[in-house]
Design a protein around this motif. Structure first.
Motif, PDB file in Angstrom:
ATOM      1  N   LYS A   1      33.253  31.004  43.026  1.00 21.98           N
ATOM      2  CA  LYS A   1      33.627  32.354  43.447  1.00 21.98           C
ATOM      3  C   LYS A   1      33.037  32.692  44.806  1.00 21.98           C
ATOM      4  CE  LYS A   1      33.414  37.175  41.855  1.00 21.98           C
ATOM      5  NZ  LYS A   1      32.985  38.053  40.736  1.00 21.98           N
TER       6      LYS A   1
ATOM      7  N   THR B   1      39.501  35.681  37.111  1.00 27.02           N
ATOM      8  CA  THR B   1      40.335  36.815  36.726  1.00 27.02           C
ATOM      9  C   THR B   1      39.501  38.080  36.903  1.00 27.02           C
ATOM     10  OG1 THR B   1      41.505  35.486  35.072  1.00 27.02           O
ATOM     11  CG2 THR B   1      41.720  37.865  34.895  1.00 27.02           C
ATOM     12  N   PRO B   2      39.843  38.994  37.811  1.00 26.84           N
ATOM     13  CA  PRO B   2      41.049  38.982  38.633  1.00 26.84           C
ATOM     14  C   PRO B   2      41.054  37.830  39.624  1.00 26.84           C
ATOM     15  CG  PRO B   2      39.544  40.679  39.395  1.00 26.84           C
ATOM     16  CD  PRO B   2      38.987  40.155  38.100  1.00 26.84           C
ATOM     17  N   GLY B   3      42.244  37.526  40.124  1.00 27.71           N
ATOM     18  CA  GLY B   3      42.407  36.363  40.980  1.00 27.71           C
ATOM     19  C   GLY B   3      41.734  36.500  42.338  1.00 27.71           C
TER      20      GLY B   3
ATOM     21  N   SER C   1      43.002  36.488  45.214  1.00 26.85           N
ATOM     22  CA  SER C   1      43.671  37.387  46.155  1.00 26.85           C
ATOM     23  C   SER C   1      43.110  38.805  46.048  1.00 26.85           C
ATOM     24  CB  SER C   1      45.180  37.390  45.910  1.00 26.85           C
ATOM     25  OG  SER C   1      45.486  37.884  44.617  1.00 26.85           O
ATOM     26  N   ALA C   2      42.866  39.279  44.826  1.00 28.10           N
ATOM     27  CA  ALA C   2      42.300  40.618  44.646  1.00 28.10           C
ATOM     28  C   ALA C   2      40.887  40.693  45.213  1.00 28.10           C
ATOM     29  CB  ALA C   2      42.297  40.988  43.166  1.00 28.10           C
TER      30      ALA C   2
ATOM     31  N   ARG D   1      39.547  43.076  48.398  1.00 28.15           N
ATOM     32  CA  ARG D   1      38.379  43.958  48.327  1.00 28.15           C
ATOM     33  C   ARG D   1      37.330  43.556  49.356  1.00 28.15           C
ATOM     34  NH1 ARG D   1      34.207  43.694  43.383  1.00 28.15           N
ATOM     35  NH2 ARG D   1      33.825  41.728  44.471  1.00 28.15           N
TER      36      ARG D   1
ATOM     37  N   ARG E   1      45.325  48.072  50.421  1.00 28.51           N
ATOM     38  CA  ARG E   1      45.493  47.962  48.978  1.00 28.51           C
ATOM     39  C   ARG E   1      46.960  47.788  48.578  1.00 28.51           C
ATOM     40  NH1 ARG E   1      43.533  53.299  46.161  1.00 28.51           N
ATOM     41  NH2 ARG E   1      41.766  52.988  47.570  1.00 28.51           N
TER      42      ARG E   1
ATOM     43  N   ARG F   1      50.477  40.406  46.631  1.00 25.42           N
ATOM     44  CA  ARG F   1      49.644  39.211  46.502  1.00 25.42           C
ATOM     45  C   ARG F   1      50.142  38.322  45.378  1.00 25.42           C
ATOM     46  NH1 ARG F   1      45.677  39.627  42.433  1.00 25.42           N
ATOM     47  NH2 ARG F   1      45.781  41.590  41.275  1.00 25.42           N
ATOM     48  N   SER F   2      49.711  37.081  45.442  1.00 27.46           N
ATOM     49  CA  SER F   2      50.001  36.110  44.386  1.00 27.46           C
ATOM     50  C   SER F   2      48.871  35.092  44.369  1.00 27.46           C
ATOM     51  CB  SER F   2      51.351  35.422  44.612  1.00 27.46           C
ATOM     52  OG  SER F   2      51.428  34.865  45.910  1.00 27.46           O
ATOM     53  N   ASP F   3      48.702  34.446  43.212  1.00 26.10           N
ATOM     54  CA  ASP F   3      47.671  33.421  43.064  1.00 26.10           C
ATOM     55  C   ASP F   3      48.283  32.193  42.414  1.00 26.10           C
ATOM     56  OD1 ASP F   3      44.709  34.598  43.565  1.00 26.10           O
ATOM     57  OD2 ASP F   3      46.007  36.179  42.774  1.00 26.10           O
TER      58      ASP F   3
END
Length: 374
Positions: free
Chosen positions: A92, A130-132, A134-135, A139, A145, A149-151
């Motif tokens: 992460k 999770t969350p991916g 992209s989120a 942030r 916002r 997005r996609s993962d």
């Protein structure tokens, strides 16, 4: 092959062609790595590996150095294996750090700002979030916002082109809006340390890295600030179901953690199918392999590169960037081909009308390809 400037673009209608009045263009690229660099000898020394068979795997990898984030040694100088929870935390942190650097570099080359971003697709196979991702990136960087997005998670080394295919479709449907594919692979968070040959092959190969590539289609792409990138014309895929277990990242009950597995025969399996997918990619274009001026192939390993060269009738010069990226970074999984693409652009040898082929391969077993034109 150089095509004259007045030659019209290919009128593609076959499978894999982007069926849209707007064709996405690549308008930026950027890469990043983790901080620490290790030679193959230094990795062997760090883990006190003395088995001559394992040492020979490292020595014959065609890799000089890699970026890795290894566990710190204890008071006795021993680097203990990290538990799965710590590895997920490492993934992460590293994915966000490297990803942010690669994304910023990509946007700078595209002449764009974070505020211009309208779609972010994040790719990773070295950890699960999770969350991916992209989120987390939105942030972390303060991206709008409302950015869609996609993962793409768990597809492996081929996933960068899977993502490019998906995002090219998004770009074509949203002319004038900026999209980015971000591949960020913390391979140091996906290592198993034991004395087996299975892990030795993996541990000799992978390195940390992130790559980002920006797309825009339609009238807005002329205002992107760069003219160095090619137009994306079409994609072609080939999955080899009978080799579905040849490359995998699954749970190792003995080690109580996830670990990679690479079948020793996979370079030859991939090589044998390279011609099939390239013929499909070029099949309805009127192009021959000899018309392709630039080949950007995933740095999957020395044997993989050799197999592609032999089966496609290419030269070492054709794959000079693939070979150079493997030498300097190892296999950085889904982002490897972006390191090669960046090196090609830095050479400044592409000319208007030139064709290029992007190729990645990974679990499935799968080959992904894209045809582009400058």
């Amino acid at each position: 092959m150089t095509v004259s400037l007045d030659r019209p673009p290919l009128a593609l209608t076959g499978d894999g062609a982007l069926k849209t009045p707007y064709r996405p263009r690549i308008v930026g690229v950027g890469t990043a790595t983790s901080a620490a660099v290790y030679s193959q000898q230094e990795v062997l020394d760090a883990f006190a590996i003395t088995d001559p068979k394992i040492r020979s795997v490292f020595a014959n990898s065609a890799i000089d150095r890699r970026h890795l984030t290894l566990p710190e040694p204890d008071a006795d100088g021993v680097r203990a294996p990290e538990p799965q929870g710590d590895l997920l935390d490492k993934h992460k942190a590293m994915a966000i750090e490297m990803g942010a650097e690669a994304l910023r570099a990509c946007l700078k080359r595209a002449g764009a700002e974070l505020s211009d971003l309208r779609h972010l697709c994040c790719v990773s196979s070295t950890g699960f979030l999770t969350p991916g991702l992209s989120a987390l990136m939105i942030r972390e960087l303060g991206i709008d916002r409302h950015c869609s997005r996609s993962d793409i998670v768990g597809m492996g080394c081929n996933a960068g082109l899977n993502a490019l295919n998906v995002v090219a479709g998004w770009s074509a449907a949203h002319p004038g809006e900026l999209a980015v594919v971000l591949c960020t692979e913390a391979c140091s968070a996906a290592y198993a340390m034991d004395g087996s040959m299975r892990t030795a092959v993996v541990n000799s190969l992978f390195g940390d890295g992130a790559g980002a590539i920006a797309l825009m289609s339609g009238p807005g792409d002329e205002a992107s600030g760069t003219t160095e990138g090619p137009t994306v014309l079409k994609f072609a895929s080939c999955i080899i179901p009978e080799a579905i277990g040849a490359m995998r990242y699954d749970w190792d009950r003995e080690l109580d953690r996830f670990s990679f597995y690479l079948d020793p025969q996979i370079p030859y399996v991939v090589g044998a199918h390279a011609e099939i997918v390239i013929d499909r990619l070029l099949g309805d274009t009127g192009l021959r392999r000899s018309d392709i001026g630039h080949w950007l192939v995933h740095s999957g390993g020395k044997k993989v590169i050799d197999a592609v060269v032999v089966n496609l009738g290419l030269t070492r010069h054709d794959l000079r960037h693939t070979v150079g990226v493997l030498r300097d970074y190892g296999n950085v999984s889904s982002g490897s081909f972006l390191f090669s693409y960046e090196r090609l652009l830095d050479e400044q040898v592409t000319r208007p009308g030139d064709y290029g082929v992007l190729m990645t391969m990974g679990p499935g077993s799968t080959l992904e390809t894209a045809l582009v034109q400058w």
